[in-house]
Design a protein around this motif. Structure first.
Motif, PDB file in Angstrom:
ATOM      1  N   TYR A   1       0.873  -1.179   0.000  1.00  0.00           N
ATOM      2  CA  TYR A   1       0.000   0.000   0.000  1.00  0.00           C
ATOM      3  C   TYR A   1       0.904   1.222   0.000  1.00  0.00           C
ATOM      4  CZ  TYR A   1      -4.240  -2.639   1.111  1.00  0.00           C
ATOM      5  OH  TYR A   1      -5.318  -3.479   1.063  1.00  0.00           O
ATOM      6  N   ASN A   2       0.705   2.097  -0.942  1.00  0.00           N
ATOM      7  CA  ASN A   2       1.498   3.320  -1.045  1.00  0.00           C
ATOM      8  C   ASN A   2       3.001   3.022  -0.943  1.00  0.00           C
ATOM      9  OD1 ASN A   2      -1.088   4.505  -0.829  1.00  0.00           O
ATOM     10  ND2 ASN A   2      -0.896   4.479   1.414  1.00  0.00           N
TER      11      ASN A   2
ATOM     12  N   GLU B   1     -11.821 -11.008  12.706  1.00  0.00           N
ATOM     13  CA  GLU B   1     -12.118 -10.522  14.050  1.00  0.00           C
ATOM     14  C   GLU B   1     -13.625 -10.376  14.308  1.00  0.00           C
ATOM     15  OE1 GLU B   1      -9.759  -7.347  15.557  1.00  0.00           O
ATOM     16  OE2 GLU B   1      -8.184  -7.627  14.078  1.00  0.00           O
TER      17      GLU B   1
ATOM     18  N   ARG C   1       4.501   0.652   0.469  1.00  0.00           N
ATOM     19  CA  ARG C   1       4.973  -0.071   1.643  1.00  0.00           C
ATOM     20  C   ARG C   1       4.478  -1.513   1.599  1.00  0.00           C
ATOM     21  NH1 ARG C   1       3.769  -0.605   6.968  1.00  0.00           N
ATOM     22  NH2 ARG C   1       1.688   0.226   6.617  1.00  0.00           N
TER      23      ARG C   1
ATOM     24  N   ALA D   1       0.296  -9.199  15.259  1.00  0.00           N
ATOM     25  CA  ALA D   1       0.148  -7.837  15.760  1.00  0.00           C
ATOM     26  C   ALA D   1      -0.761  -7.001  14.855  1.00  0.00           C
ATOM     27  CB  ALA D   1       1.515  -7.178  15.852  1.00  0.00           C
ATOM     28  N   ASN D   2      -1.215  -5.879  15.375  1.00  0.00           N
ATOM     29  CA  ASN D   2      -1.951  -4.913  14.546  1.00  0.00           C
ATOM     30  C   ASN D   2      -1.052  -4.491  13.394  1.00  0.00           C
ATOM     31  OD1 ASN D   2      -3.141  -3.507  17.583  1.00  0.00           O
ATOM     32  ND2 ASN D   2      -4.356  -4.665  16.121  1.00  0.00           N
ATOM     33  N   GLY D   3      -1.605  -4.529  12.201  1.00  0.00           N
ATOM     34  CA  GLY D   3      -0.816  -4.097  11.048  1.00  0.00           C
ATOM     35  C   GLY D   3       0.099  -5.163  10.478  1.00  0.00           C
ATOM     36  N   SER D   4       0.028  -6.392  11.003  1.00  0.00           N
ATOM     37  CA  SER D   4       0.934  -7.435  10.508  1.00  0.00           C
ATOM     38  C   SER D   4       0.487  -7.989   9.153  1.00  0.00           C
ATOM     39  CB  SER D   4       1.037  -8.568  11.530  1.00  0.00           C
ATOM     40  OG  SER D   4      -0.248  -9.075  11.824  1.00  0.00           O
ATOM     41  N   GLY D   5      -0.713  -7.631   8.725  1.00  0.00           N
ATOM     42  CA  GLY D   5      -1.152  -8.052   7.394  1.00  0.00           C
ATOM     43  C   GLY D   5      -2.253  -9.096   7.382  1.00  0.00           C
ATOM     44  N   LYS D   6      -2.837  -9.392   8.536  1.00  0.00           N
ATOM     45  CA  LYS D   6      -3.877 -10.427   8.612  1.00  0.00           C
ATOM     46  C   LYS D   6      -5.071 -10.106   7.717  1.00  0.00           C
ATOM     47  CE  LYS D   6      -4.513  -9.846  13.041  1.00  0.00           C
ATOM     48  NZ  LYS D   6      -3.559  -8.752  13.255  1.00  0.00           N
ATOM     49  N   SER D   7      -5.616  -8.893   7.896  1.00  0.00           N
ATOM     50  CA  SER D   7      -6.818  -8.555   7.129  1.00  0.00           C
ATOM     51  C   SER D   7      -6.531  -8.502   5.636  1.00  0.00           C
ATOM     52  CB  SER D   7      -7.373  -7.200   7.583  1.00  0.00           C
ATOM     53  OG  SER D   7      -7.770  -7.265   8.921  1.00  0.00           O
ATOM     54  N   THR D   8      -5.374  -7.978   5.288  1.00  0.00           N
ATOM     55  CA  THR D   8      -5.019  -7.913   3.872  1.00  0.00           C
ATOM     56  C   THR D   8      -4.958  -9.323   3.292  1.00  0.00           C
ATOM     57  OG1 THR D   8      -3.728  -5.947   4.375  1.00  0.00           O
ATOM     58  CG2 THR D   8      -3.354  -6.978   2.237  1.00  0.00           C
TER      59      THR D   8
ATOM     60  N   HIS E   1      -7.902 -11.637  17.774  1.00  0.00           N
ATOM     61  CA  HIS E   1      -7.021 -11.324  18.894  1.00  0.00           C
ATOM     62  C   HIS E   1      -7.506 -12.047  20.147  1.00  0.00           C
ATOM     63  CE1 HIS E   1      -4.713  -8.401  16.662  1.00  0.00           C
ATOM     64  NE2 HIS E   1      -5.821  -7.797  16.277  1.00  0.00           N
TER      65      HIS E   1
HETATM   66  N1  LIG Z   1      -6.725   0.138   2.181  1.00  0.00           N
HETATM   67  C1  LIG Z   1      -5.518   0.412   2.711  1.00  0.00           C
HETATM   68  N2  LIG Z   1      -4.820   1.480   2.296  1.00  0.00           N
HETATM   69  C2  LIG Z   1      -3.607   1.750   2.811  1.00  0.00           C
HETATM   70  N3  LIG Z   1      -3.001   1.017   3.737  1.00  0.00           N
HETATM   71  C3  LIG Z   1      -3.640  -0.078   4.190  1.00  0.00           C
HETATM   72  C4  LIG Z   1      -4.932  -0.420   3.701  1.00  0.00           C
HETATM   73  N4  LIG Z   1      -5.319  -1.546   4.331  1.00  0.00           N
HETATM   74  C5  LIG Z   1      -4.324  -1.872   5.178  1.00  0.00           C
HETATM   75  N5  LIG Z   1      -3.308  -0.994   5.096  1.00  0.00           N
HETATM   76  C6  LIG Z   1      -2.057  -1.059   5.850  1.00  0.00           C
HETATM   77  O1  LIG Z   1      -1.507  -2.331   5.675  1.00  0.00           O
HETATM   78  C7  LIG Z   1      -0.938  -2.828   6.882  1.00  0.00           C
HETATM   79  C8  LIG Z   1      -1.547  -4.163   7.207  1.00  0.00           C
HETATM   80  O2  LIG Z   1      -2.912  -3.954   7.499  1.00  0.00           O
HETATM   81  P1  LIG Z   1      -3.910  -5.115   7.896  1.00  0.00           P
HETATM   82  O3  LIG Z   1      -5.239  -4.483   8.033  1.00  0.00           O
HETATM   83  O4  LIG Z   1      -3.766  -6.232   6.934  1.00  0.00           O
HETATM   84  O5  LIG Z   1      -3.344  -5.555   9.319  1.00  0.00           O
HETATM   85  P2  LIG Z   1      -3.992  -6.503  10.396  1.00  0.00           P
HETATM   86  O6  LIG Z   1      -2.987  -7.541  10.713  1.00  0.00           O
HETATM   87  O7  LIG Z   1      -5.324  -6.944   9.976  1.00  0.00           O
HETATM   88  O8  LIG Z   1      -4.123  -5.531  11.644  1.00  0.00           O
HETATM   89  P3  LIG Z   1      -5.252  -5.446  12.785  1.00  0.00           P
HETATM   90  O9  LIG Z   1      -4.899  -6.456  13.819  1.00  0.00           O
HETATM   91  O10 LIG Z   1      -5.089  -4.059  13.312  1.00  0.00           O
HETATM   92  O11 LIG Z   1      -6.563  -5.668  12.145  1.00  0.00           O
HETATM   93  C9  LIG Z   1      -1.198  -1.771   7.927  1.00  0.00           C
HETATM   94  O12 LIG Z   1      -0.041  -1.028   8.110  1.00  0.00           O
HETATM   95  C10 LIG Z   1      -2.286  -0.915   7.330  1.00  0.00           C
HETATM   96  O13 LIG Z   1      -2.160   0.409   7.739  1.00  0.00           O
END
Ligand SMILES: Nc1ncnc2c1ncn2[C@@H]1O[C@H](COP(=O)(O)OP(=O)(O)OP(=O)(O)O)[C@@H](O)[C@H]1O
Ligand SMILES: [Mg+2]
Lengths: 233, 199
Positions: free
Chosen positions: A11-12, A158, A14, A34-41, A187
């Motif tokens: 994303y952008n 979640e 990164r 962890a938060n931001g580790s990429g699970k949701s992506t 979590h």
């Molecule tokens: N649509 C988006 N645009 C820009 N950055 C994004 C987008 N979606 C996720 N990110 C970034 O990608 C990284 C991974 O996000 P992701 O949501 O996959 O994490 P996560 O493991 O699900 O975290 P959480 O536990 O907080 O849900 C984060 O740094 C987030 O800020």
């Protein structure tokens, strides 16, 4: 059967998914990190909501890049915020709307809707405004609305984050009773007891892959403060 | 918050009647009243509409709830008519308005949104030939109704966020946070819809 083939995603500029290769065939799969580790992506890639920059995601042998629409019919998805998953004004209508294009007859649709409403303890609320349900009931409704379409795989991002202990337990029970393959991001680590396999994500990579207890131990270790500055994320 | 004028569960005669029939009756009744252009007819229509509510199994408070949002509007029109024409015309026009809204309310309160949308899809069916997708339009209408409570929630959330910091969230200060909140909800909703194959 899900297969991720050396996927990356940014994303952008990164990297948030950094080379994941894994095959998921087990019935109960947990994903923690962890938060931001990429699970949701990663989860969104399992039904083509996000297409990887490189690599491919195969669902029952089909590539999400080519067959996203067909794949979405096979992969149900439940999000944390039940409010944004409710589309129609009343409970029964919301369950029904997912079957609009199913090709089923009106009687069959009514039958199925009745079935899930009863199974999820919502039959007393059929015609009630969905937005007035309690948070726990809303999440049950979201789950019911997805399951009524009978997906082969269910991905839950979640699903209990906004719920209290009792409603978390209720969702947990429903999930464990499902015949489908379930991929659960959470979590709430205790929910993963009895799971077949748990992945720990860290900075877009799989840091651990194994039994729930070992995964939780690994994750706890990973999250332990190391005397450095406090993380901000 | 409960959504204004939305379906109230029940099994009275109006609940069982098909949506199309109710709309047709509504159309005929309101047209007849307007064509009559008579004070007594208008007042009788108001009385009849009010009586129909309990007969259709709706509590009297629904009468009040249906007209309440309209009162300011009716008052303004009444004053204007009185000024532009005369008192009798003012009363007649106001009565016609109230009667029409009460009767329309009777239809929406006893008809599920999905039934209304199904009817709409059928009626708008011919538009398919000019490239309009009635199912899309129907879904858009349903979403609009669904979003009313979302707006209310976004508004309450940002007002509380101001209050929590000891500030008074005046309406014009709430516009930006409310819109941001709504965009976030809309994005999440869009994603949930795509995930459910409703797109
Ligand atoms: N649509 C988006 N645009 C820009 N950055 C994004 C987008 N979606 C996720 N990110 C970034 O990608 C990284 C991974 O996000 P992701 O949501 O996959 O994490 P996560 O493991 O699900 O975290 P959480 O536990 O907080 O849900 C984060 O740094 C987030 O800020
Ligand atoms: Mg997440």
């Amino acid at each position: 059967m899900l297969r991720l083939d050396d996927i990356t995603h940014s994303y952008n500029g990164r990297r948030v998914i950094d080379g994941i290769t894994v095959e998921l065939a087990e019935r109960r799969i947990g994903v923690i990190g962890a938060n931001g580790s990429g699970k949701s992506t990663m989860a969104r890639m399992l039904n083509g909501l996000v297409i990887p920059d490189s690599g491919r995601v195969l669902v029952e042998g089909r590539d999400t890049r080519k067959d996203a629409k067909a794949i979405r019919r096979r992969v149900g998805f439940v999000f944390s915020d039940a409010d944004t998953q409710i589309i129609m004004p009343t409970v029964a209508e919301d369950v029904e709307v997912g079957l609009r294009r199913s090709g089923l007859s009106a009687a069959e649709i009514a039958d199925r809707v009745d079935g899930v409403l009863r199974a999820y303890g919502l039959d007393g609320h059929r015609d009630h405004p969905a937005h007035l349900l309690s948070s726990g009931q809303k999440q049950l409704l979201a789950l019911a609305s997805v399951l009524v379409t009978d997906p082969a795989i269910l991905v839950c991002d979640e699903p209990t984050t906004l719920l209290d202990l009792r409603n978390t337990a209720a969702i947990e029970r429903r999930l464990s009773a499902l015949p489908q393959q379930v991929v659960l991001l959470t979590h709430h680590l205790h929910m993963l007891a009895g799971y077949d396999r748990v992945l720990v994500l860290d900075e877009g990579r799989i840091a651990f892959d194994g039994a729930p207890d070992d995964a939780v131990a690994h994750y706890t270790e990973l999250m332990a403060p190391r005397g450095g500055p406090e993380p901000h994320a | 918050m409960s959504t204004v004028g939305l379906y109230v569960p029940g099994d009275g005669p109006a609940h069982r009647a098909p949506a199309g029939a109710k709309l047709l009756v509504l159309l005929v009744a309101v047209s007849a009243m307007l064509l009559a252009g008579d004070l007594r007819v208008a007042l009788a229509a108001v009385a009849a509409a009010v009586l129909l509510y309990p007969l259709c199994g709706l509590a009297p408070r629904h009468v009040w709830r249906t007209v309440r949002p309209l009162l300011v509007f009716v008052a303004v029109i009444g004053v204007f008519q009185w000024y532009a024409a005369d008192a009798q015309t003012a009363v007649r026009v106001c009565a016609q308005l109230v009667a029409a809204v009460l009767l329309a309310g009777l239809v929406t309160l006893t008809t599920k949104v999905s039934a209304m949308l199904a009817l709409f899809e059928r009626l708008a069916g011919p538009l398919r030939h000019v490239g309009v997708r009635p199912d899309r339009v129907a879904l858009t209408l349903a979403l609009t109704i669904r979003c009313i409570p979302l707006v209310a929630t976004a508004y309450r959330n940002s007002r509380e966020a101001y209050a929590a910091r000891g500030l008074r969230g005046r309406p014009h200060l709430l516009v930006v946070p409310v819109i941001v909140g709504l965009i976030r909800s809309a994005e999440a909703m869009g994603e949930a819809m795509v995930a459910r194959g409703i797109d």
